[in-house]
Design an enzyme around this catalytic site. Structure first.
Site, short mmCIF file in Angstrom:
data_model
loop_
_atom_site.label_atom_id
_atom_site.label_comp_id
_atom_site.label_asym_id
_atom_site.label_seq_id
_atom_site.Cartn_x
_atom_site.Cartn_y
_atom_site.Cartn_z
N ASP B 95 60.86 39.98 28.04
CA ASP B 95 61.37 38.94 27.13
C ASP B 95 61.12 37.58 27.78
OD1 ASP B 95 62.54 37.48 25.17
OD2 ASP B 95 64.53 38.39 25.34
N ASN B 202 71.72 42.42 24.44
CA ASN B 202 72.65 41.48 25.05
C ASN B 202 72.50 40.05 24.53
OD1 ASN B 202 70.28 40.80 26.28
ND2 ASN B 202 71.01 41.04 28.38
N PHE B 204 73.18 36.94 22.09
CA PHE B 204 74.42 36.60 21.38
C PHE B 204 74.47 35.12 21.02
CE2 PHE B 204 75.41 35.90 25.89
CZ PHE B 204 75.91 34.61 25.86
N LEU B 205 75.37 34.82 20.12
CA LEU B 205 75.82 33.46 19.88
C LEU B 205 77.34 33.50 20.05
CD1 LEU B 205 74.77 30.95 17.19
CD2 LEU B 205 77.20 31.38 17.55
N GLU B 206 77.86 32.62 20.88
CA GLU B 206 79.28 32.70 21.20
C GLU B 206 79.93 31.32 21.03
OE1 GLU B 206 80.15 35.50 24.46
OE2 GLU B 206 81.29 33.88 25.37
N HIS B 328 65.47 31.97 31.79
CA HIS B 328 65.70 32.83 32.95
C HIS B 328 64.72 33.99 33.09
CE1 HIS B 328 69.37 34.38 30.47
NE2 HIS B 328 68.35 35.11 30.20
N HIS B 403 71.76 34.33 36.88
CA HIS B 403 71.58 34.09 35.43
C HIS B 403 72.68 34.70 34.58
CE1 HIS B 403 70.42 38.24 34.76
NE2 HIS B 403 69.91 38.01 33.58
N ALA B 405 76.24 37.84 34.50
CA ALA B 405 77.12 38.74 35.23
C ALA B 405 76.34 39.93 35.79
CB ALA B 405 78.23 39.24 34.31
N LYS B 479 76.78 39.21 17.61
CA LYS B 479 75.76 39.98 18.34
C LYS B 479 74.91 40.78 17.37
CE LYS B 479 76.52 41.73 22.43
NZ LYS B 479 76.20 40.83 23.51
#
Lengths: 139, 480
Positions: B95, B202, B204-206, B328, B403, B405, B479
């Site tokens: 990616d 993984n 997302f928009l948060e 990243h 980058h 957790a 998500k």
């Protein structure tokens, strides 16, 4: 023989068959099983696939990446494989037709999106008259 | 690996070059005792393998969120001399330019609370997400190369952002060496219709709230304050970037054999940076990086529109200013000082963030005194961080930091452990609204599936390769 396991960000397909065609058929079914999320894939239409590679590993990875491409661009999943696969020598080749289906219901909600087939931990061997493969798919 | 790994200090481990034949330098892993307990042997092996590639400068580095990848570990940083070193698609990842951006608002989370339920519905309905998500921006075939060279500026030109956004994006939101001619027709096909989509897994928009500010001056310069409502967005180059990587792993496997590069792992396939193959990959990778920036910019435009409707406020009053956008998964040609000499290096960051220190010429003028904003998403139940790059990072890690957790559990294990639990309800109990399209996504992405971001951030801050600026808690998560 087909085993599927989903790991951290990827999935592993382990397959075995008494012919190269059988092995690739098992891998195609494993790919669909992972992607379809439990929905049935019916042999409603066909796609022709023609590939060549300098070694068997490369042919195997390229074949699965062909399935990734068909899924990502056409929503097509295979329900089988009919054709010819050669995994010996330095001119490996696949000439096959894939019966299958586009727009499998439930794909979006339940399926895992396979994004690429990789060489990570790749195994391809013929032992005791059986072709065996193990391949990691990026999800 | 036990017994072959040395502890250098409280925050760093070292695998010596004698660990395996062919290592051109050591591997250094940023980890304290708590992180060390969870380190996976395959990831450490991959860090050592990375050090076998030709032209390595210094050490192969791994951040505290290290975990096993393909070829390079995720969380890996490696720099190669641009004159005689290599470039590797495995050092960037599938990616390409997966990255994160942070958007501020003028709103306080407390006053916005009663609109959050409606907002999360609107975001879920308006942001295309999920497996094979369609609904993206259809770009005419003749126009398809424009985002590959224009990056975020292409989206701004098409009404999906503001010109001032571009200054708050790493590399201005476009790498200048993108070569659409090096991109396959297959990549173009996979990329069609996926611009302006979040994807799955993984990504997302948060919607978040700033809960803690550790550096008031830096936070003020970055436009952040305690209690503020913010948005964090994580996505990349979708099928386009994956196809570019797939294509070039094949090219590089053949090239490595041709150039006599011994590969400790086939996914480390590489070619000399200055070779035809190396330059074509670098051109195609930059096109994919620009596609990703166009994608995040397009999603920013959609997000702003949704906020304006949800809160019944105009763009000026909402003031949804882009704080920063970081890549990243990328390789960049950068100048770094090594042993008192300035060297042109091909810096690979795979699951690692650029973290340039104060005064770096590539930083926006208003950020320059504080260092580059470094956005570290955590998990959807705990916290995320904004850090700032340091001079020590410039000296030690080629201006790089962690980058995120980092995963602790496999997807399968997470799904098994979540069985019988109602993850959405558990999160709702903590005040987090979650909406996702995939049936298993919530289980796979539950907070315990990830390392605690506090520990990861503690290591990079303790080691001095980034410093804390602000902490965020999730309020609403979308998500795929």
């Amino acid at each position: 023989m087909l085993e599927i396991s989903a790991e951290s960000g990827d999935a592993t397909l382990k397959a075995g068959a008494d012919s190269a065609e059988g092995l690739f058929r098992e891998l195609a079914l494993g790919f669909s099983s992972l992607s379809r999320g439990g929905a049935e894939v019916r042999p409603l239409e066909r796609r022709r696939v023609s590939l060549s590679a300098s070694d068997g590993e490369s042919l195997l990875v390229n074949f699965l990446n062909e399935l990734v491409f068909l899924l990502d661009t056409q929503g097509f999943l295979p329900a089988g494989l009919e054709g010819f696969v050669s995994l010996t020598g330095n001119a490996c080749r696949l000439e096959a037709e894939l019966p299958g289906e586009t727009a499998v219901p439930g794909l979006r909600r339940d399926g895992m999106l396979v994004k690429a087939a990789t060489y990570h931990g790749l195994k391809l061997e013929r032992r005791d008259g059986l072709w065996r493969a193990e391949v990691t798919l990026d999800l | 690996m036990n017994g072959r790994i040395e502890r250098l200090d409280e925050f760093r481990l070292r695998i010596p070059p004698s660990y395996k034949p062919g290592m051109n330098g050591p591997a250094v892993i940023y980890a304290d005792a708590a992180i060390e307990k969870d380190l996976e042997d395959p990831a450490l092996e991959q860090a050592a393998n990375t050090a076998t590639l030709p032209g390595l400068v210094g050490a192969a580095l791994a951040m505290p969120d290290i975990h096993s990848g393909y070829g390079f570990p995720i969380g890996g940083v490696a720099a190669f001399d641009a004159r005689d070193g290599v470039i590797s698609p495995g050092g960037v990842g599938y990616d390409i330019n997966c990255g994160v951006r942070l958007i501020a608002t003028s709103l306080e989370a407390g006053t916005a609370a009663k609109r959050l339920e409606d907002l999360s519905h609107r975001l879920y309905a308006g942001i295309p997400a999920g497996v094979g998500a369609g609904g993206g921006i259809r770009v005419d075939r003749r126009e398809q190369e424009a985002p590959l060279t224009g990056g975020a500026a292409w989206a701004v030109k098409n009404g999906l952002g503001r010109p001032e956004d571009l200054g708050a994006i790493e590399s201005g939101g476009a790498m200048p060496g993108a070569d659409p001619d090096a991109v396959s027709a297959r990549a173009m096909e996979r990329g069609r219709g996926q611009l302006g989509t979040l994807g799955s897994g993984n990504h997302f928009l948060e919607v978040q709230e700033v809960t803690d500010v550790y550096d008031e001056d830096a936070a003020r310069a970055f436009g952040l304050f305690r209690g503020q409502l913010t948005v964090m967005l994580h996505t990349g180059s979708r099928g386009f970037g994956h196809q570019v990587c797939t294509d070039f792993v094949e090219v590089m496997r053949a090239a490595a054999a041709r150039y006599g590069i011994a590969l400790a792992d086939p996914q480390l396939a590489a070619a000399p940076f200055r070779s035809t193959e190396g330059q074509r990959y670098f051109g195609a990778m930059q096109a994919a990086a620009n596609y990703a920036w166009a994608n995040r910019q397009a999603l920013t435009g959609l997000t702003r529109e949704i906020f304006e409707k949800a809160f019944g406020m105009g763009a000026k009053a909402l003031d949804m200013r882009l704080v920063y956008d970081v890549a990243h998964n990328i390789a960049k040609l950068e100048e770094h000082e090594v042993g008192g000499k300035k060297l042109a290096l091909v810096v690979h960051r795979k699951g690692a963030t650029r973290a340039f220190g104060p005064g770096h010429p590539e930083l926006p003028a208003e950020y320059a005194p504080y260092g580059q904003p470094v956005i570290i998403p955590g998990d959807m139940g705990r916290a995320s961080y904004l850090l700032a790059g340091t001079r020590r990072a410039m000296a030690e890690t080629f201006g790089s930091s962690c980058h995120g957790a980092g995963r602790l559990m496999s997807r399968g294990e997470a799904v098994r452990r979540a069985r019988g639990r109602r993850i959405a309800d558990e999160l709702a109990g903590k005040g987090v609204r979650v909406r996702c399209s995939g049936r298993e996504t919530l289980s796979e992405e539950m907070p315990e599936a990830y390392k605690d971001v506090e520990n990861v951030v503690g290591v990079v801050a303790g080691a001095g390769i980034a410093r804390r600026v602000a902490r965020f808690r999730p309020l609403a998560v979308i998500k795929g």
